[in-house]
Enzyme design. Structure first.
Site, PDB file in Angstrom:
ATOM      1  N   ASP A 194       0.881  -1.159   0.000  1.00 52.47           N
ATOM      2  CA  ASP A 194       0.000   0.000   0.000  1.00 52.47           C
ATOM      3  C   ASP A 194       0.930   1.224   0.000  1.00 52.47           C
ATOM      4  OD1 ASP A 194      -2.408   1.553   0.556  1.00 52.47           O
ATOM      5  OD2 ASP A 194      -1.619   1.771   2.580  1.00 52.47           O
ATOM      6  N   LEU A 195       0.401   2.416  -0.301  1.00 49.21           N
ATOM      7  CA  LEU A 195       1.281   3.598  -0.363  1.00 49.21           C
ATOM      8  C   LEU A 195       1.182   4.457   0.915  1.00 49.21           C
ATOM      9  CD1 LEU A 195       3.217   5.379  -2.086  1.00 49.21           C
ATOM     10  CD2 LEU A 195       1.178   6.530  -2.948  1.00 49.21           C
ATOM     11  N   ASP A 196       0.036   5.146   1.045  1.00 49.35           N
ATOM     12  CA  ASP A 196      -0.108   6.063   2.186  1.00 49.35           C
ATOM     13  C   ASP A 196      -0.126   5.294   3.498  1.00 49.35           C
ATOM     14  OD1 ASP A 196      -0.332   8.061   0.358  1.00 49.35           O
ATOM     15  OD2 ASP A 196      -2.498   8.214   0.455  1.00 49.35           O
ATOM     16  N   THR A 241       1.567  10.255   3.910  1.00 47.82           N
ATOM     17  CA  THR A 241       0.869  11.365   3.256  1.00 47.82           C
ATOM     18  C   THR A 241      -0.451  11.690   3.953  1.00 47.82           C
ATOM     19  OG1 THR A 241       0.335   9.686   1.626  1.00 47.82           O
ATOM     20  CG2 THR A 241       1.842  11.404   0.926  1.00 47.82           C
ATOM     21  N   LYS A 253      -8.464   6.809   6.068  1.00 42.47           N
ATOM     22  CA  LYS A 253      -7.287   6.047   5.639  1.00 42.47           C
ATOM     23  C   LYS A 253      -7.683   4.889   4.726  1.00 42.47           C
ATOM     24  CE  LYS A 253      -3.912   7.303   9.085  1.00 42.47           C
ATOM     25  NZ  LYS A 253      -3.071   6.871  10.197  1.00 42.47           N
ATOM     26  N   SER A 312      -2.570   0.681  -4.268  1.00 31.74           N
ATOM     27  CA  SER A 312      -3.013   1.851  -3.504  1.00 31.74           C
ATOM     28  C   SER A 312      -4.337   2.402  -4.021  1.00 31.74           C
ATOM     29  CB  SER A 312      -1.934   2.935  -3.605  1.00 31.74           C
ATOM     30  OG  SER A 312      -2.428   4.184  -3.216  1.00 31.74           O
ATOM     31  N   ALA A 313      -5.091   3.038  -3.127  1.00 33.11           N
ATOM     32  CA  ALA A 313      -6.340   3.689  -3.523  1.00 33.11           C
ATOM     33  C   ALA A 313      -6.085   5.069  -4.116  1.00 33.11           C
ATOM     34  CB  ALA A 313      -7.247   3.838  -2.305  1.00 33.11           C
ATOM     35  N   LYS A 321     -11.088  -0.751  -1.627  1.00 31.44           N
ATOM     36  CA  LYS A 321     -10.858  -1.649  -0.493  1.00 31.44           C
ATOM     37  C   LYS A 321     -12.014  -1.460   0.500  1.00 31.44           C
ATOM     38  CE  LYS A 321      -5.929  -0.593  -0.955  1.00 31.44           C
ATOM     39  NZ  LYS A 321      -4.796   0.163  -0.409  1.00 31.44           N
ATOM     40  N   GLU A 362      -0.117  -3.357   4.607  1.00 29.68           N
ATOM     41  CA  GLU A 362      -1.230  -2.397   4.674  1.00 29.68           C
ATOM     42  C   GLU A 362      -1.309  -1.708   6.031  1.00 29.68           C
ATOM     43  OE1 GLU A 362      -3.849  -0.689   3.868  1.00 29.68           O
ATOM     44  OE2 GLU A 362      -4.127  -1.221   1.786  1.00 29.68           O
ATOM     45  N   ASP A 363      -1.735  -0.439   6.031  1.00 32.78           N
ATOM     46  CA  ASP A 363      -1.928   0.261   7.314  1.00 32.78           C
ATOM     47  C   ASP A 363      -3.407   0.464   7.631  1.00 32.78           C
ATOM     48  OD1 ASP A 363      -2.261   2.216   5.224  1.00 32.78           O
ATOM     49  OD2 ASP A 363      -2.245   3.735   6.801  1.00 32.78           O
TER      50      ASP A 363
END
Ligand code: B16
Ligand code: MG
Length: 216
Positions: free
Chosen positions: A8-10, A16, A44, A113-114, A144, A168-169
């Protein structure tokens, strides 16, 4: 063995969320809605459109579609202004090491990522070249916890989803990985991400022995 490692990114590669917060706060303020850091947790892993809906629901405010569209554009322009000076110093602790290790071990590496701003963020932070494939908010129709984003990433890597590992966070992201029958690794608090197969506070807690075990 070649496995698919999907990031995942953020909240996993970069933080971010703090910039999303500042940009959403301006939208909320203009509508007289109280928007706190706690509320920001609800956004998130959630898409931009859904995030705005959540904020409007929090304030019990209704606006026209045309106004929503304007707010979404304004929010993104504002968010992008915070990313102008972004560089590799914003990569979260331990991420570089893991990416390097996975590259050395010839593993599949994907982004799931979303965010519709994923590519410029990876470019600015200098890690775009680590990724064999990128699936972001521009490539999926279902957000997601729908597993579409991760299944697409595994498919593009040409690796069986059962041989995929997701970092994932967000709770929704962990659920998406679980639905896809992938191994889910939460990055954050165990009390929040309890549905994950493993949870680590950050990547500095993940050692090469653990990665070797995942590769099998
Ligand atoms: P954008 P992730 C998500 O990224 C963020 O967690 C979420 O807060 C944000 O609303 C969403 O991306 C959309 O981002 O406005 O840039 O398209 O955690 O899935 O990498
Ligand atoms: Mg995230």
């Amino acid at each position: 063995m070649k496995k698919a490692f999907i990031f995942d990114l953020d909240g996993v590669i970069v933080d971010t969320a703090k910039y999303h917060f500042l940009a959403w706060q301006k939208v909320a303020q203009a509508l007289n809605i109280n928007f706190t850091h706690e509320h920001n947790e609800l956004l998130k892993g959630v898409s931009r459109v859904r995030s705005l809906e959540i904020i409007l629901e929090l304030g019990n405010v209704q606006v026209s579609q045309a106004d929503k569209d304007k707010m979404l554009i304004q929010k993104n322009e504002d968010y992008l202004s915070y990313l102008v000076d972004m560089d590799e110093s914003e990569i979260l602790p331990g991420v570089f090491k893991i990416l390097q290790l996975l590259k050395e071990k010839n593993q599949g590496i994907a982004l799931g990522s979303a965010s519709k701003n994923a590519r410029p963020i990876l470019e600015k932070t200098g890690i775009l070249s680590y990724f064999d494939t990128i699936v972001d908010g521009n490539d999926v129709t279902n957000a997601k916890p729908d597993p579409e984003v991760f299944l697409k990433a595994a498919q593009l890597l040409d690796i069986d989803p059962k041989k995929a590992i997701v970092f994932e966070d967000s709770v929704a992201g962990i659920q998406a990985a679980n639905i896809a029958e992938m191994l889910s690794i939460g990055i954050g608090e165990g009390t929040i991400l309890y549905e994950a197969d493993f949870v680590f506070k950050d990547f500095t807690e993940i050692n090469p022995v653990f990665i070797d075990k995942l590769i099998g």
